[in-house]
Design an enzyme around this catalytic site. Structure first.
Site, mmCIF file in Angstrom:
data_model
loop_
_atom_site.group_PDB
_atom_site.id
_atom_site.type_symbol
_atom_site.label_atom_id
_atom_site.label_comp_id
_atom_site.label_asym_id
_atom_site.label_seq_id
_atom_site.Cartn_x
_atom_site.Cartn_y
_atom_site.Cartn_z
ATOM 1 N N ARG A 52 29.323 32.016 -0.738
ATOM 2 C CA ARG A 52 30.973 32.071 -0.614
ATOM 3 C C ARG A 52 31.222 32.730 -1.975
ATOM 4 O O ARG A 52 29.664 32.236 -3.009
ATOM 5 C CB ARG A 52 31.441 30.912 -0.483
ATOM 6 C CG ARG A 52 30.810 29.506 -0.407
ATOM 7 C CD ARG A 52 30.635 28.881 -1.347
ATOM 8 N NE ARG A 52 31.445 28.799 -2.208
ATOM 9 C CZ ARG A 52 31.238 29.119 -3.509
ATOM 10 N NH1 ARG A 52 30.349 29.157 -4.301
ATOM 11 N NH2 ARG A 52 32.239 28.857 -4.480
ATOM 12 N N GLY A 53 31.715 32.948 -2.375
ATOM 13 C CA GLY A 53 32.341 32.842 -4.159
ATOM 14 C C GLY A 53 32.595 34.563 -3.925
ATOM 15 O O GLY A 53 31.789 35.368 -3.702
ATOM 16 N N ALA A 54 33.375 35.318 -4.612
ATOM 17 C CA ALA A 54 33.663 36.561 -5.131
ATOM 18 C C ALA A 54 32.559 37.404 -4.839
ATOM 19 O O ALA A 54 32.381 38.516 -3.992
ATOM 20 C CB ALA A 54 35.006 36.689 -5.572
ATOM 21 N N ARG A 95 35.950 37.412 5.558
ATOM 22 C CA ARG A 95 37.432 37.401 4.620
ATOM 23 C C ARG A 95 38.458 38.405 3.935
ATOM 24 O O ARG A 95 37.879 38.858 3.163
ATOM 25 C CB ARG A 95 36.932 35.608 3.612
ATOM 26 C CG ARG A 95 35.846 35.376 4.333
ATOM 27 C CD ARG A 95 35.557 34.098 2.834
ATOM 28 N NE ARG A 95 36.482 33.318 2.737
ATOM 29 C CZ ARG A 95 36.037 31.974 1.575
ATOM 30 N NH1 ARG A 95 35.279 32.288 1.150
ATOM 31 N NH2 ARG A 95 37.158 31.555 1.422
ATOM 32 N N ASP A 243 39.428 35.662 -7.357
ATOM 33 C CA ASP A 243 38.934 35.992 -5.704
ATOM 34 C C ASP A 243 39.587 37.372 -5.921
ATOM 35 O O ASP A 243 39.112 38.465 -5.317
ATOM 36 C CB ASP A 243 39.730 35.496 -5.236
ATOM 37 C CG ASP A 243 38.661 34.394 -4.796
ATOM 38 O OD1 ASP A 243 38.412 33.014 -4.955
ATOM 39 O OD2 ASP A 243 37.554 34.456 -3.678
ATOM 40 N N ASN A 253 43.075 32.288 -7.006
ATOM 41 C CA ASN A 253 41.271 31.500 -7.372
ATOM 42 C C ASN A 253 41.939 30.252 -6.463
ATOM 43 O O ASN A 253 42.512 30.318 -4.967
ATOM 44 C CB ASN A 253 41.613 31.247 -8.866
ATOM 45 C CG ASN A 253 39.546 30.445 -8.547
ATOM 46 O OD1 ASN A 253 38.821 31.044 -7.803
ATOM 47 N ND2 ASN A 253 39.553 29.218 -9.845
ATOM 48 N N LYS A 254 40.443 29.793 -6.117
ATOM 49 C CA LYS A 254 40.567 28.378 -5.052
ATOM 50 C C LYS A 254 41.954 27.462 -5.049
ATOM 51 O O LYS A 254 41.916 27.552 -6.196
ATOM 52 C CB LYS A 254 38.948 27.181 -5.559
ATOM 53 C CG LYS A 254 39.411 25.813 -5.147
ATOM 54 C CD LYS A 254 39.222 26.395 -3.306
ATOM 55 C CE LYS A 254 38.053 27.343 -2.481
ATOM 56 N NZ LYS A 254 38.835 27.968 -1.088
HETATM 57 O O1 MRU Z 1 36.299 29.783 -0.579
HETATM 58 P P1 MRU Z 1 35.705 29.803 -2.008
HETATM 59 O O2 MRU Z 1 34.278 28.719 -2.246
HETATM 60 O O3 MRU Z 1 34.842 31.386 -1.557
HETATM 61 O O4 MRU Z 1 36.050 30.394 -3.515
HETATM 62 C C1 MRU Z 1 35.278 30.567 -4.025
HETATM 63 C C2 MRU Z 1 36.640 30.409 -5.275
HETATM 64 O O5 MRU Z 1 37.856 30.087 -5.343
HETATM 65 C C3 MRU Z 1 35.956 30.842 -6.750
HETATM 66 O O6 MRU Z 1 36.607 30.383 -7.711
HETATM 67 C C4 MRU Z 1 35.698 32.741 -7.295
HETATM 68 O O7 MRU Z 1 35.200 33.494 -5.617
HETATM 69 C C5 MRU Z 1 35.012 33.036 -7.922
HETATM 70 S S1 MRU Z 1 33.689 33.268 -7.920
HETATM 71 C C6 MRU Z 1 32.932 33.854 -8.969
#
Ligand code: MRU
Length: 357
Positions: A52-54, A95, A243, A253-254
Site C-alpha cells: 500500500r502507499g501510492a 484501488r 494519494d 490523503n489517508k
Molecule cells: O490506504 P493506504 O495505506 O494505501 O494509504 C496510504 C496513504 O494515505 C499515504 O499517505 C499515501 O499513499 C502517500 S504514500 C507515500
C-alpha cells in the site's frame, strides 16, 4: 540485525515470474516476503493493503503488468495489446484514489503503443525496462523531495506525520519521511510524532516501526492526541504524503489528514504535502472530483482487535481517504521544488520544470 528498511518494499523476481513484496498486513510482528504471480494475486495484494502507499502501488502494478504481458503468447501486436488492455484495466480497478496506480499503468501502456511496429518479444523487454525505471525513478524522486523538505525545517524540530508515507509506501526514503531520514543522516535529530492512523493503524504498525528501527526519535500518539501535542508547542511542521493532488492543490490523503491540517492551522503550524509529480493529477480540477475509496465495515469494528469493538450490525462509515482543502496547505513538496498558493499556477510551473528536465 536486519532492519525493516533493509528489505525492498517491492521487487521484481523476473526469473520466477513474480513481484515480491513485504506483506505489510503482518507488520510489525512478522516480516514475510510474498511472491505475487497471477493477476488475481496482485489485485488482492493491492486491495487488501499487503502492499500500500501510492508510489508502492504504482511500482507493484508496473511490475505486475509486465509479468502478465510477458505471458501473452502471440506474435500479433493487436492480439497482444487487446489482452494487455484487459489485464491493465483489471489491475487499475484494485484501488481508486491513489493516482500512481493508473499513472504507472498508463506509462506501461504508452510503451506498447509507441512500439507497436516492433516484434512483441521486443515490446516485452521494453516493458520490463520501463517498470524498472518507474521504481528507480521513485527512489530519485523521494530523495529530491527529502532535500526540498529538509530546507523547510531546522535541527531539533518536532514533526508530526499521519499514516505511512515512509519507505514502506515507496521504494526508499518514502515521501513524508524522506526529509526525516535525510535529516537524521545529517544530525538534525528531529522529534517525530506518528499518528496511529485508525482504522488500519498504518502509523502505528508501519511508520512508528520503520522510524524506530532506523533510530529516529519517534513518539506514537493516538489520532485524537495531535491537537494536544500541537497545543503543547511540540510540533514545528506537519509532513504527510498524498494519494492524489488536484489542480487547485486540494489533496486526498489517508482519512484524518484534513483534521490534522485544520488543527495545525489553528496553531500556525505549516502543513507540507510531500507529492511526487506522479501523484499530482492536473486533470482533476478540485478535491471534490477525487474518488474516495470506501472500505469494508469490519476494518473499523474488528479487524485489528481480538474481540469486535462495536455492536454487531451497527452502521459504519469507512472512507479510506479525505481531502485537505488547499488553503490549509503551506506547501506541496515535489521533486522539482515546493509549490505554494496559488496552486493552480505553481503546480503548472512544477510540470514546466519537469518538462525542461
Ligand atoms: O490506504 P493506504 O495505506 O494505501 O494509504 C496510504 C496513504 O494515505 C499515504 O499517505 C499515501 O499513499 C502517500 S504514500 C507515500
Amino acid at each position: 540485525m536486519k532492519s525493516i528498511r533493509d528489505y525492498e518494499t517491492v521487487a521484481l523476481d523476473d526469473e520466477n515470474d513474480a513481484v515480491v513484496i513485504i506483506d505489510q498486513t503482518l507488520l510489525p510482528g512478522k516480516t514475510e516476503l510474498i511472491s505475487l504471480k497471477t493477476g488475481e494475486e496482485i489485485w488482492n495484494a493491492i486491495y487488501l493493503l499487503k502492499v500500500r502507499g501510492a508510489p508502492a502501488i504504482g511500482v507493484t502494478a508496473a511490475f505486475g503488468i509486465y509479468l502478465l504481458a510477458k505471458r501473452i503468447d502471440t506474435e500479433s501486436f493487436d492480439v497482444f495489446y487487446q489482452e494487455f488492455r484487459k489485464q491493465k484495466e483489471y489491475l487499475d480497478s484494485s484501488r481508486p484514489t491513489a493516482v500512481n496506480l493508473s499513472w504507472a499503468l498508463r506509462r506501461m501502456e504508452q510503451v506498447c503503443l509507441a512500439n507497436r511496429e516492433k516484434p512483441v518479444a521486443e515490446i516485452k523487454m521494453l516493458l520490463k525496462k520501463e517498470a524498472v525505471e518507474i521504481k528507480e525513478e521513485d527512489i530519485r524522486v523521494c530523495k529530491a523531495i527529502g532535500e526540498h523538505g529538509l530546507s523547510l525545517v531546522k535541527p531539533g524540530d518536532g514533526i508530526l506525520t499521519h499514516c505511512n508515507a515512509g519507505q514502506l509506501a515507496a521504494c526508499k526514503y518514502g515521501t513524508a519521511t524522506a526529509p526525516i531520514y535525510l535529516g537524521e543522516e545529517r544530525g538534525y535529530h528531529f522529534r517525530v510524532f506518528a499518528d496511529e492512523t485508525r482504522p488500519l493503524l498504518q502509523g502505528a504498525r508501519l511508520t512508528a516501526y520503520e522510524l524506530y528501527s532506523s533510530g529516529v526519535d519517534v513518539t506514537l500518539i493516538c489520532d485524537n492526541m495531535s491537537g494536544t501535542v500541537m497545543q503543547n508547542g511540540w510540533v514545528n511542521a506537519v509532513f504527510v504524503g498524498c494519494d492524489r493532488v488536484a489542480a487547485n492543490g486540494d489533496t486526498a490523503n489517508k482519512i484524518g489528514t484534513s483534521v490534522v491540517a485544520a488543527v495545525a492551522k489553528r496553531y500556525n503550524i505549516p502543513v507540507y504535502i510531500c507529492a511526487p509529480t506522479a501523484t499530482i493529477d492536473l486533470s482533476t480540477p478540485t478535491g471534490a472530483d477525487i474518488t474516495i475509496e470506501q472500505r469494508p465495515a469490519h476494518e473499523v469494528t474488528q479487524m485489528w482487535y481480538r474481540e469486535p469493538m462495536a455492536p454487531e450490525g451497527v452502521k459504519v462509515f469507512n472512507p479510506a481517504f479525505d481531502v485537505t482543502d488547499h488553503d490549509l496547505i503551506a506547501g506541496i513538496v515535489t521533486e522539482y521544488g515546493v509549490a505554494r498558493e496559488p496552486y493552480t499556477e505553481s503546480l503548472r510551473e512544477i510540470f514546466r520544470r519537469k518538462e525542461q528536465g
